[in-house]
Design a protein around this motif. Structure first.
Motif, PDB file in Angstrom:
ATOM      1  N   SER A  39      25.642  10.125  21.979  1.00 42.25           N
ATOM      2  CA  SER A  39      24.760  10.954  22.815  1.00 42.25           C
ATOM      3  C   SER A  39      25.188  10.864  24.266  1.00 42.25           C
ATOM      4  N   THR A  40      26.032   9.897  24.595  1.00 45.12           N
ATOM      5  CA  THR A  40      26.600   9.834  25.945  1.00 45.12           C
ATOM      6  C   THR A  40      27.319  11.139  26.268  1.00 45.12           C
TER       7      THR A  40
ATOM      8  N   ASP B  94      15.879  12.849  25.517  1.00 45.05           N
ATOM      9  CA  ASP B  94      16.857  11.897  24.989  1.00 45.05           C
ATOM     10  C   ASP B  94      16.129  10.965  24.014  1.00 45.05           C
TER      11      ASP B  94
ATOM     12  N   SER C 246      21.017  10.400  18.186  1.00 42.04           N
ATOM     13  CA  SER C 246      22.212   9.552  18.108  1.00 42.04           C
ATOM     14  C   SER C 246      22.188   8.714  16.842  1.00 42.04           C
TER      15      SER C 246
ATOM     16  N   SER D 262      23.816   5.888  17.014  1.00 44.20           N
ATOM     17  CA  SER D 262      24.187   4.565  17.535  1.00 44.20           C
ATOM     18  C   SER D 262      23.171   3.480  17.208  1.00 44.20           C
TER      19      SER D 262
ATOM     20  N   TYR E  52      16.041   6.304  20.136  1.00 45.62           N
ATOM     21  CA  TYR E  52      15.245   5.218  19.541  1.00 45.62           C
ATOM     22  C   TYR E  52      14.063   5.712  18.701  1.00 45.62           C
TER      23      TYR E  52
HETATM   24  C1  LIG Z   1      18.409   6.368  26.414  1.00 45.44           C
HETATM   25  C2  LIG Z   1      19.814   6.339  25.932  1.00 45.44           C
HETATM   26  N1  LIG Z   1      20.491   7.484  25.803  1.00 45.44           N
HETATM   27  C3  LIG Z   1      21.750   7.499  25.367  1.00 45.44           C
HETATM   28  C4  LIG Z   1      22.419   6.338  25.054  1.00 45.44           C
HETATM   29  C5  LIG Z   1      23.852   6.416  24.623  1.00 45.44           C
HETATM   30  O1  LIG Z   1      23.964   6.272  23.268  1.00 45.44           O
HETATM   31  P1  LIG Z   1      25.279   6.645  22.449  1.00 45.44           P
HETATM   32  O2  LIG Z   1      25.786   5.370  21.904  1.00 45.44           O
HETATM   33  O3  LIG Z   1      24.782   7.589  21.387  1.00 45.44           O
HETATM   34  O4  LIG Z   1      26.253   7.308  23.343  1.00 45.44           O
HETATM   35  C6  LIG Z   1      21.760   5.116  25.165  1.00 45.44           C
HETATM   36  C7  LIG Z   1      22.467   3.862  24.859  1.00 45.44           C
HETATM   37  O5  LIG Z   1      22.063   2.775  25.143  1.00 45.44           O
HETATM   38  C8  LIG Z   1      20.419   5.117  25.616  1.00 45.44           C
HETATM   39  O6  LIG Z   1      19.726   3.987  25.758  1.00 45.44           O
END
Ligand SMILES: Cc1ncc(COP(=O)(O)O)c(C=O)c1O
Length: 407
Positions: free
Chosen positions: A105-106, A212, A243, A245, A215
Protein backbone atom coordinates in the motif's frame (compact mmCIF):
# COMPACT_ATOMS: atom_id res chain seq x y z
CA UNK A 1 38.56 12.77 -5.68
CA UNK A 2 36.89 16.16 -5.26
CA UNK A 3 33.36 15.98 -3.91
CA UNK A 4 30.71 16.34 -6.60
CA UNK A 5 27.70 18.51 -5.71
CA UNK A 6 24.74 16.73 -7.20
CA UNK A 7 21.94 18.94 -8.37
CA UNK A 8 18.98 17.02 -6.96
CA UNK A 9 15.40 18.00 -7.81
CA UNK A 10 13.64 20.14 -5.24
CA UNK A 11 11.06 17.39 -4.64
CA UNK A 12 13.67 15.32 -2.80
CA UNK A 13 15.56 18.11 -1.07
CA UNK A 14 13.27 18.21 1.96
CA UNK A 15 13.02 14.44 2.40
CA UNK A 16 14.75 12.83 5.32
CA UNK A 17 15.34 9.09 5.62
CA UNK A 18 12.46 7.41 7.43
CA UNK A 19 13.74 6.90 10.99
CA UNK A 20 11.75 3.66 11.00
CA UNK A 21 13.62 2.22 8.03
CA UNK A 22 16.96 3.51 9.30
CA UNK A 23 16.44 1.93 12.70
CA UNK A 24 15.35 -1.31 11.06
CA UNK A 25 18.66 -1.46 9.20
CA UNK A 26 20.59 -0.87 12.39
CA UNK A 27 20.48 -4.24 14.12
CA UNK A 28 19.94 -3.96 17.83
CA UNK A 29 22.64 -6.31 18.97
CA UNK A 30 22.02 -6.55 22.70
CA UNK A 31 20.54 -9.97 23.48
CA UNK A 32 17.98 -8.49 25.81
CA UNK A 33 16.86 -5.73 23.39
CA UNK A 34 13.05 -5.58 23.24
CA UNK A 35 11.54 -4.23 20.04
CA UNK A 36 8.19 -2.62 20.61
CA UNK A 37 9.15 -0.47 17.68
CA UNK A 38 8.04 -1.43 14.20
CA UNK A 39 4.69 -2.35 12.69
CA UNK A 40 5.83 -5.88 11.91
CA UNK A 41 3.58 -8.93 12.06
CA UNK A 42 4.45 -11.81 14.37
CA UNK A 43 6.74 -14.43 12.87
CA UNK A 44 4.03 -16.92 13.91
CA UNK A 45 1.53 -15.13 11.68
CA UNK A 46 2.82 -16.44 8.36
CA UNK A 47 1.00 -19.50 6.95
CA UNK A 48 4.33 -20.95 5.79
CA UNK A 49 3.28 -24.59 5.32
CA UNK A 50 0.25 -23.66 3.24
CA UNK A 51 2.23 -21.19 1.15
CA UNK A 52 4.97 -23.77 0.51
CA UNK A 53 2.37 -26.21 -0.86
CA UNK A 54 0.69 -23.52 -2.90
CA UNK A 55 4.01 -22.31 -4.23
CA UNK A 56 4.68 -25.77 -5.59
CA UNK A 57 1.23 -25.84 -7.15
CA UNK A 58 1.51 -22.45 -8.85
CA UNK A 59 4.98 -23.31 -10.15
CA UNK A 60 3.45 -26.33 -11.86
CA UNK A 61 0.38 -24.52 -13.15
CA UNK A 62 1.29 -20.87 -13.72
CA UNK A 63 5.09 -20.56 -13.86
CA UNK A 64 5.14 -19.17 -17.37
CA UNK A 65 2.44 -16.62 -16.56
CA UNK A 66 4.14 -15.29 -13.47
CA UNK A 67 7.56 -15.23 -15.04
CA UNK A 68 6.33 -13.22 -18.02
CA UNK A 69 5.38 -9.56 -18.16
CA UNK A 70 1.92 -8.98 -16.73
CA UNK A 71 -0.98 -6.56 -16.70
CA UNK A 72 -0.53 -3.23 -14.92
CA UNK A 73 -3.94 -3.53 -13.22
CA UNK A 74 -2.96 -6.83 -11.59
CA UNK A 75 -3.92 -10.40 -12.41
CA UNK A 76 -7.65 -10.60 -13.22
CA UNK A 77 -8.33 -13.46 -10.81
CA UNK A 78 -6.93 -11.70 -7.72
CA UNK A 79 -8.71 -8.47 -8.65
CA UNK A 80 -12.00 -10.37 -8.91
CA UNK A 81 -11.41 -12.16 -5.60
CA UNK A 82 -10.68 -8.87 -3.85
CA UNK A 83 -13.68 -7.17 -5.40
CA UNK A 84 -15.88 -10.02 -4.33
CA UNK A 85 -14.56 -9.88 -0.74
CA UNK A 86 -14.85 -6.09 -0.54
CA UNK A 87 -18.39 -6.25 -1.83
CA UNK A 88 -19.48 -9.19 0.31
CA UNK A 89 -17.89 -8.19 3.62
CA UNK A 90 -17.59 -4.39 3.38
CA UNK A 91 -20.48 -3.53 1.11
CA UNK A 92 -18.16 -1.55 -1.17
CA UNK A 93 -19.29 -0.57 -4.64
CA UNK A 94 -17.12 -2.56 -7.04
CA UNK A 95 -19.09 -1.52 -10.12
CA UNK A 96 -18.39 2.21 -10.30
CA UNK A 97 -14.97 1.62 -8.72
CA UNK A 98 -12.13 -0.57 -9.92
CA UNK A 99 -9.21 -2.34 -8.27
CA UNK A 100 -5.54 -1.77 -8.95
CA UNK A 101 -3.03 -4.18 -7.40
CA UNK A 102 -0.08 -2.16 -6.09
CA UNK A 103 3.39 -2.96 -4.80
CA UNK A 104 2.36 -2.69 -1.16
CA UNK A 105 0.00 0.00 0.00
CA UNK A 106 3.08 2.22 0.16
CA UNK A 107 2.93 2.39 -3.60
CA UNK A 108 -0.81 3.04 -3.48
CA UNK A 109 -0.33 6.29 -1.60
CA UNK A 110 2.62 7.29 -3.77
CA UNK A 111 0.53 6.87 -6.94
CA UNK A 112 -2.45 8.74 -5.51
CA UNK A 113 -0.35 11.68 -4.35
CA UNK A 114 1.38 11.66 -7.72
CA UNK A 115 -1.89 12.13 -9.60
CA UNK A 116 -3.40 14.73 -7.26
CA UNK A 117 -0.63 16.74 -5.59
CA UNK A 118 1.02 19.63 -7.35
CA UNK A 119 3.99 21.45 -5.86
CA UNK A 120 2.64 23.65 -3.05
CA UNK A 121 -0.62 21.71 -2.57
CA UNK A 122 -1.77 20.48 0.81
CA UNK A 123 -2.91 17.09 2.04
CA UNK A 124 -4.72 17.08 5.38
CA UNK A 125 -3.94 14.26 7.82
CA UNK A 126 -4.53 13.28 11.42
CA UNK A 127 -1.92 15.17 13.48
CA UNK A 128 -0.22 11.92 14.44
CA UNK A 129 -0.10 9.77 11.35
CA UNK A 130 1.87 7.29 9.25
CA UNK A 131 5.29 8.74 8.40
CA UNK A 132 5.30 6.97 5.02
CA UNK A 133 2.29 9.04 3.94
CA UNK A 134 3.89 12.29 5.13
CA UNK A 135 7.06 11.54 3.16
CA UNK A 136 5.10 10.55 0.05
CA UNK A 137 3.20 13.86 0.19
CA UNK A 138 6.46 15.79 0.57
CA UNK A 139 8.05 13.93 -2.31
CA UNK A 140 5.61 15.68 -4.67
CA UNK A 141 6.30 19.08 -3.14
CA UNK A 142 3.11 18.84 -1.10
CA UNK A 143 2.54 19.94 2.46
CA UNK A 144 1.13 17.49 5.05
CA UNK A 145 -1.06 19.46 7.42
CA UNK A 146 -2.12 17.65 10.58
CA UNK A 147 -5.58 18.33 11.97
CA UNK A 148 -6.25 18.21 15.73
CA UNK A 149 -7.29 14.73 16.81
CA UNK A 150 -9.64 13.72 19.60
CA UNK A 151 -8.47 10.53 21.29
CA UNK A 152 -11.93 9.78 22.68
CA UNK A 153 -13.82 9.85 19.41
CA UNK A 154 -10.79 8.60 17.45
CA UNK A 155 -11.43 11.33 14.91
CA UNK A 156 -9.99 14.56 13.63
CA UNK A 157 -11.75 17.67 14.89
CA UNK A 158 -14.54 18.02 12.33
CA UNK A 159 -15.02 21.72 13.09
CA UNK A 160 -11.36 22.27 12.28
CA UNK A 161 -11.81 20.26 9.08
CA UNK A 162 -14.78 22.38 8.02
CA UNK A 163 -12.99 25.64 8.91
CA UNK A 164 -9.78 24.59 7.11
CA UNK A 165 -11.62 23.58 3.95
CA UNK A 166 -13.80 26.73 4.00
CA UNK A 167 -10.69 28.92 4.30
CA UNK A 168 -9.07 27.20 1.31
CA UNK A 169 -10.44 29.53 -1.34
CA UNK A 170 -7.50 28.81 -3.67
CA UNK A 171 -8.35 25.06 -3.58
CA UNK A 172 -4.86 23.94 -2.69
CA UNK A 173 -6.12 21.19 -0.38
CA UNK A 174 -6.32 18.13 -2.57
CA UNK A 175 -6.95 15.26 -0.22
CA UNK A 176 -7.71 14.20 3.30
CA UNK A 177 -5.51 11.22 4.23
CA UNK A 178 -7.03 9.16 7.05
CA UNK A 179 -6.44 5.86 8.82
CA UNK A 180 -9.97 5.55 10.24
CA UNK A 181 -9.71 2.01 11.63
CA UNK A 182 -7.09 1.08 14.26
CA UNK A 183 -5.17 4.22 13.49
CA UNK A 184 -1.38 4.21 13.22
CA UNK A 185 0.06 5.32 15.68
CA UNK A 186 -2.93 5.91 18.02
CA UNK A 187 -4.87 2.64 17.68
CA UNK A 188 -8.34 4.24 17.84
CA UNK A 189 -11.21 3.97 15.30
CA UNK A 190 -13.70 6.56 14.06
CA UNK A 191 -17.36 5.90 14.81
CA UNK A 192 -19.80 5.54 11.92
CA UNK A 193 -21.30 8.95 12.78
CA UNK A 194 -17.89 10.60 12.56
CA UNK A 195 -17.14 8.83 9.28
CA UNK A 196 -20.38 10.16 7.84
CA UNK A 197 -19.67 13.66 9.15
CA UNK A 198 -16.17 13.71 7.66
CA UNK A 199 -17.46 12.32 4.37
CA UNK A 200 -20.23 14.95 4.18
CA UNK A 201 -17.78 17.81 4.83
CA UNK A 202 -15.34 16.56 2.18
CA UNK A 203 -18.16 15.95 -0.25
CA UNK A 204 -19.45 19.49 0.26
CA UNK A 205 -15.97 20.90 -0.45
CA UNK A 206 -15.19 18.39 -3.21
CA UNK A 207 -12.04 17.15 -1.51
CA UNK A 208 -10.92 13.55 -2.00
CA UNK A 209 -10.53 11.17 0.95
CA UNK A 210 -7.78 8.56 1.02
CA UNK A 211 -8.95 5.80 3.37
CA UNK A 212 -5.85 3.85 4.37
CA UNK A 213 -6.94 0.55 5.88
CA UNK A 214 -4.13 -1.99 6.35
CA UNK A 215 -5.31 -2.97 9.85
CA UNK A 216 -9.10 -3.06 9.36
CA UNK A 217 -9.50 -6.86 9.58
CA UNK A 218 -7.68 -7.11 12.89
CA UNK A 219 -10.47 -6.54 15.39
CA UNK A 220 -9.92 -8.00 18.88
CA UNK A 221 -12.82 -6.79 20.98
CA UNK A 222 -16.43 -7.78 20.48
CA UNK A 223 -17.57 -4.41 19.15
CA UNK A 224 -19.24 -4.58 15.76
CA UNK A 225 -16.92 -3.79 12.90
CA UNK A 226 -17.49 -0.26 11.65
CA UNK A 227 -18.40 0.36 7.98
CA UNK A 228 -15.62 1.80 5.82
CA UNK A 229 -15.85 5.44 4.75
CA UNK A 230 -15.73 4.06 1.22
CA UNK A 231 -19.05 2.29 1.86
CA UNK A 232 -20.65 5.74 2.30
CA UNK A 233 -19.24 7.04 -0.97
CA UNK A 234 -22.01 7.76 -3.42
CA UNK A 235 -20.17 10.48 -5.32
CA UNK A 236 -16.73 9.03 -6.06
CA UNK A 237 -14.58 11.04 -3.65
CA UNK A 238 -13.09 8.15 -1.64
CA UNK A 239 -10.10 6.01 -2.56
CA UNK A 240 -9.84 2.90 -0.41
CA UNK A 241 -6.43 1.29 0.19
CA UNK A 242 -5.91 -2.24 1.44
CA UNK A 243 -2.79 -4.32 2.03
CA UNK A 244 -1.69 -7.91 2.49
CA UNK A 245 1.24 -6.77 4.65
CA UNK A 246 -0.40 -6.95 8.05
CA UNK A 247 -2.60 -9.98 7.34
CA UNK A 248 -0.37 -12.18 5.18
CA UNK A 249 3.24 -11.06 4.72
CA UNK A 250 4.85 -7.64 4.18
CA UNK A 251 7.43 -9.40 2.00
CA UNK A 252 4.66 -10.05 -0.53
CA UNK A 253 4.58 -6.30 -1.28
CA UNK A 254 0.93 -6.67 -2.21
CA UNK A 255 -1.53 -3.87 -1.72
CA UNK A 256 -4.51 -2.58 -3.64
CA UNK A 257 -6.54 0.53 -4.32
CA UNK A 258 -10.28 0.64 -4.91
CA UNK A 259 -10.85 3.90 -6.75
CA UNK A 260 -13.57 5.59 -8.82
CA UNK A 261 -13.16 4.58 -12.48
CA UNK A 262 -11.80 7.95 -13.69
CA UNK A 263 -9.22 7.98 -10.87
CA UNK A 264 -8.40 4.32 -11.51
CA UNK A 265 -7.55 5.11 -15.17
CA UNK A 266 -5.03 7.75 -14.12
CA UNK A 267 -3.57 5.42 -11.48
CA UNK A 268 -2.98 2.76 -14.12
CA UNK A 269 -1.04 5.30 -16.18
CA UNK A 270 1.29 6.26 -13.35
CA UNK A 271 1.68 2.66 -12.23
CA UNK A 272 2.95 1.88 -15.74
CA UNK A 273 5.58 4.55 -15.27
CA UNK A 274 6.47 3.39 -11.75
CA UNK A 275 6.99 -0.35 -12.18
CA UNK A 276 4.59 -1.72 -14.84
CA UNK A 277 2.95 -4.23 -12.49
CA UNK A 278 3.17 -5.70 -9.01
CA UNK A 279 5.09 -8.92 -8.36
CA UNK A 280 3.26 -11.67 -10.24
CA UNK A 281 4.49 -14.62 -8.20
CA UNK A 282 2.92 -13.21 -5.05
CA UNK A 283 -0.25 -12.24 -6.88
CA UNK A 284 -0.67 -15.87 -7.98
CA UNK A 285 0.25 -17.13 -4.52
CA UNK A 286 -2.23 -14.89 -2.69
CA UNK A 287 -4.93 -15.69 -5.20
CA UNK A 288 -4.37 -19.44 -4.80
CA UNK A 289 -4.43 -19.07 -1.01
CA UNK A 290 -7.82 -17.38 -1.18
CA UNK A 291 -9.02 -20.11 -3.58
CA UNK A 292 -7.77 -23.19 -1.74
CA UNK A 293 -8.14 -22.11 1.89
CA UNK A 294 -10.55 -20.09 3.95
CA UNK A 295 -8.89 -16.69 4.20
CA UNK A 296 -11.38 -15.68 6.89
CA UNK A 297 -10.10 -18.55 9.00
CA UNK A 298 -6.57 -17.21 8.62
CA UNK A 299 -7.75 -13.79 9.75
CA UNK A 300 -9.58 -15.38 12.69
CA UNK A 301 -6.28 -17.04 13.66
CA UNK A 302 -4.46 -13.69 13.51
CA UNK A 303 -7.13 -12.07 15.65
CA UNK A 304 -6.68 -14.75 18.29
CA UNK A 305 -2.89 -14.52 18.15
CA UNK A 306 -2.84 -10.72 18.43
CA UNK A 307 -5.64 -10.39 20.96
CA UNK A 308 -3.53 -12.31 23.47
CA UNK A 309 -0.64 -9.90 22.87
CA UNK A 310 -2.80 -6.78 22.94
CA UNK A 311 -4.35 -7.94 26.22
CA UNK A 312 -0.89 -8.70 27.61
CA UNK A 313 0.29 -5.19 26.78
CA UNK A 314 -2.79 -3.49 28.21
CA UNK A 315 -2.50 -5.69 31.31
CA UNK A 316 1.19 -4.85 31.78
CA UNK A 317 0.56 -1.12 31.27
CA UNK A 318 -2.20 -1.24 33.91
CA UNK A 319 0.00 -3.22 36.27
CA UNK A 320 3.24 -1.25 36.00
CA UNK A 321 2.78 2.02 34.24
CA UNK A 322 -0.33 3.95 35.24
CA UNK A 323 1.51 6.31 37.62
CA UNK A 324 3.45 8.24 35.01
CA UNK A 325 1.52 7.79 31.77
CA UNK A 326 -1.85 7.28 30.17
CA UNK A 327 -2.71 5.09 27.21
CA UNK A 328 -5.49 4.27 24.78
CA UNK A 329 -6.88 0.72 24.76
CA UNK A 330 -7.31 -0.21 21.10
CA UNK A 331 -10.04 -2.44 19.69
CA UNK A 332 -7.69 -3.85 17.09
CA UNK A 333 -4.67 -3.24 14.88
CA UNK A 334 -0.99 -3.31 15.81
CA UNK A 335 -0.41 -0.44 18.24
CA UNK A 336 -1.00 1.20 21.57
CA UNK A 337 -0.26 4.89 21.99
CA UNK A 338 1.04 6.09 25.34
CA UNK A 339 1.31 9.63 26.69
CA UNK A 340 3.81 10.59 29.37
CA UNK A 341 2.51 12.74 32.22
CA UNK A 342 3.65 16.38 32.32
CA UNK A 343 6.12 15.77 35.15
CA UNK A 344 8.23 13.39 33.03
CA UNK A 345 11.18 14.82 31.10
CA UNK A 346 10.69 13.17 27.69
CA UNK A 347 14.36 13.40 26.62
CA UNK A 348 15.49 11.81 29.87
CA UNK A 349 12.80 9.15 29.39
CA UNK A 350 13.97 8.14 25.89
CA UNK A 351 17.60 8.07 27.11
CA UNK A 352 16.65 5.89 30.08
CA UNK A 353 14.67 3.61 27.76
CA UNK A 354 17.63 3.26 25.42
CA UNK A 355 19.84 2.29 28.35
CA UNK A 356 17.25 -0.33 29.30
CA UNK A 357 17.26 -1.72 25.75
CA UNK A 358 13.68 -1.07 24.75
CA UNK A 359 12.73 0.33 21.34
CA UNK A 360 9.57 2.46 20.87
CA UNK A 361 8.56 5.06 18.29
CA UNK A 362 8.52 8.60 19.72
CA UNK A 363 5.45 10.62 18.71
CA UNK A 364 7.35 13.25 16.73
CA UNK A 365 8.45 10.61 14.24
CA UNK A 366 4.85 9.68 13.47
CA UNK A 367 3.41 13.16 13.03
CA UNK A 368 2.71 15.56 10.19
CA UNK A 369 4.52 18.43 11.92
CA UNK A 370 7.47 16.36 13.14
CA UNK A 371 7.44 18.17 16.49
CA UNK A 372 5.24 18.76 19.49
CA UNK A 373 4.43 15.10 20.20
CA UNK A 374 7.47 14.08 22.24
CA UNK A 375 5.22 13.09 25.18
CA UNK A 376 3.61 10.42 23.03
CA UNK A 377 5.15 7.16 21.99
CA UNK A 378 3.86 4.19 20.04
CA UNK A 379 4.15 0.59 21.14
CA UNK A 380 3.80 -2.41 18.85
CA UNK A 381 2.46 -5.59 20.39
CA UNK A 382 2.31 -7.95 17.39
CA UNK A 383 6.02 -8.77 16.97
CA UNK A 384 7.22 -9.24 20.58
CA UNK A 385 6.34 -12.29 22.66
CA UNK A 386 4.07 -11.97 25.70
CA UNK A 387 7.16 -12.28 27.93
CA UNK A 388 8.95 -9.52 26.04
CA UNK A 389 5.86 -7.34 26.31
CA UNK A 390 5.74 -7.77 30.08
CA UNK A 391 9.47 -7.05 30.51
CA UNK A 392 9.36 -4.18 28.03
CA UNK A 393 6.55 -2.42 29.88
CA UNK A 394 8.29 -2.94 33.23
CA UNK A 395 11.37 -1.25 31.79
CA UNK A 396 9.25 1.57 30.36
CA UNK A 397 7.80 2.18 33.83
CA UNK A 398 11.33 2.24 35.31
CA UNK A 399 12.51 4.69 32.64
CA UNK A 400 9.60 7.01 33.40
CA UNK A 401 10.32 6.84 37.12
CA UNK A 402 13.94 7.96 36.64
CA UNK A 403 12.89 10.69 34.18
CA UNK A 404 10.52 12.35 36.63
CA UNK A 405 11.23 16.04 37.08
CA UNK A 406 12.04 16.74 40.72
CA UNK A 407 9.47 19.11 42.26
C1 LIG B 1 -1.17 3.17 7.93
C2 LIG B 1 -0.24 2.44 7.03
N1 LIG B 1 -0.39 2.54 5.71
C3 LIG B 1 0.43 1.90 4.87
C4 LIG B 1 1.46 1.12 5.33
C5 LIG B 1 2.38 0.46 4.34
O1 LIG B 1 2.08 -0.86 4.20
P1 LIG B 1 2.61 -1.77 3.00
O2 LIG B 1 3.51 -2.77 3.62
O3 LIG B 1 1.36 -2.37 2.43
O4 LIG B 1 3.30 -0.92 2.01
C6 LIG B 1 1.66 0.98 6.70
C7 LIG B 1 2.78 0.17 7.21
O5 LIG B 1 3.15 0.18 8.34
C8 LIG B 1 0.78 1.65 7.58
O6 LIG B 1 0.91 1.57 8.90
Amino acid sequence: MSELRYSFASRVSNLIPSPLREQAKHVQTADDYIKLTYGYPSNQAFPIEKLAKLSDKIYRQHAVEFMQYGETEGIPKLREQLKSRLHQYQNLDVVSNDILITSGSTQGMDLVFKIFVNEGDTVLTEEQTFIGAVNAIKSYGGHAQGLPFDMTSGCIDTEALEATLSADTAHRIKLLYLIPTFQNPIGTSMSLEKRQEVYDICQKHQVMIYEDDPYGDLLYSDIESIPKIKSLDTTGIVIYAGSFSKILAPGSRLGYLLAPKAVFDKLVLVKQVADSFANLYWQYLASQLIDDYDFNEHIAYLRQLYKVKADAMVGALRKYATKDMTFVVPDGGYFISVKLNDDIDSNAFYDALDQRHVGVIPGNVMSAAGQGYERYFRLNFTLPSVEEIETGIQRIAQAAAVAKVKQ
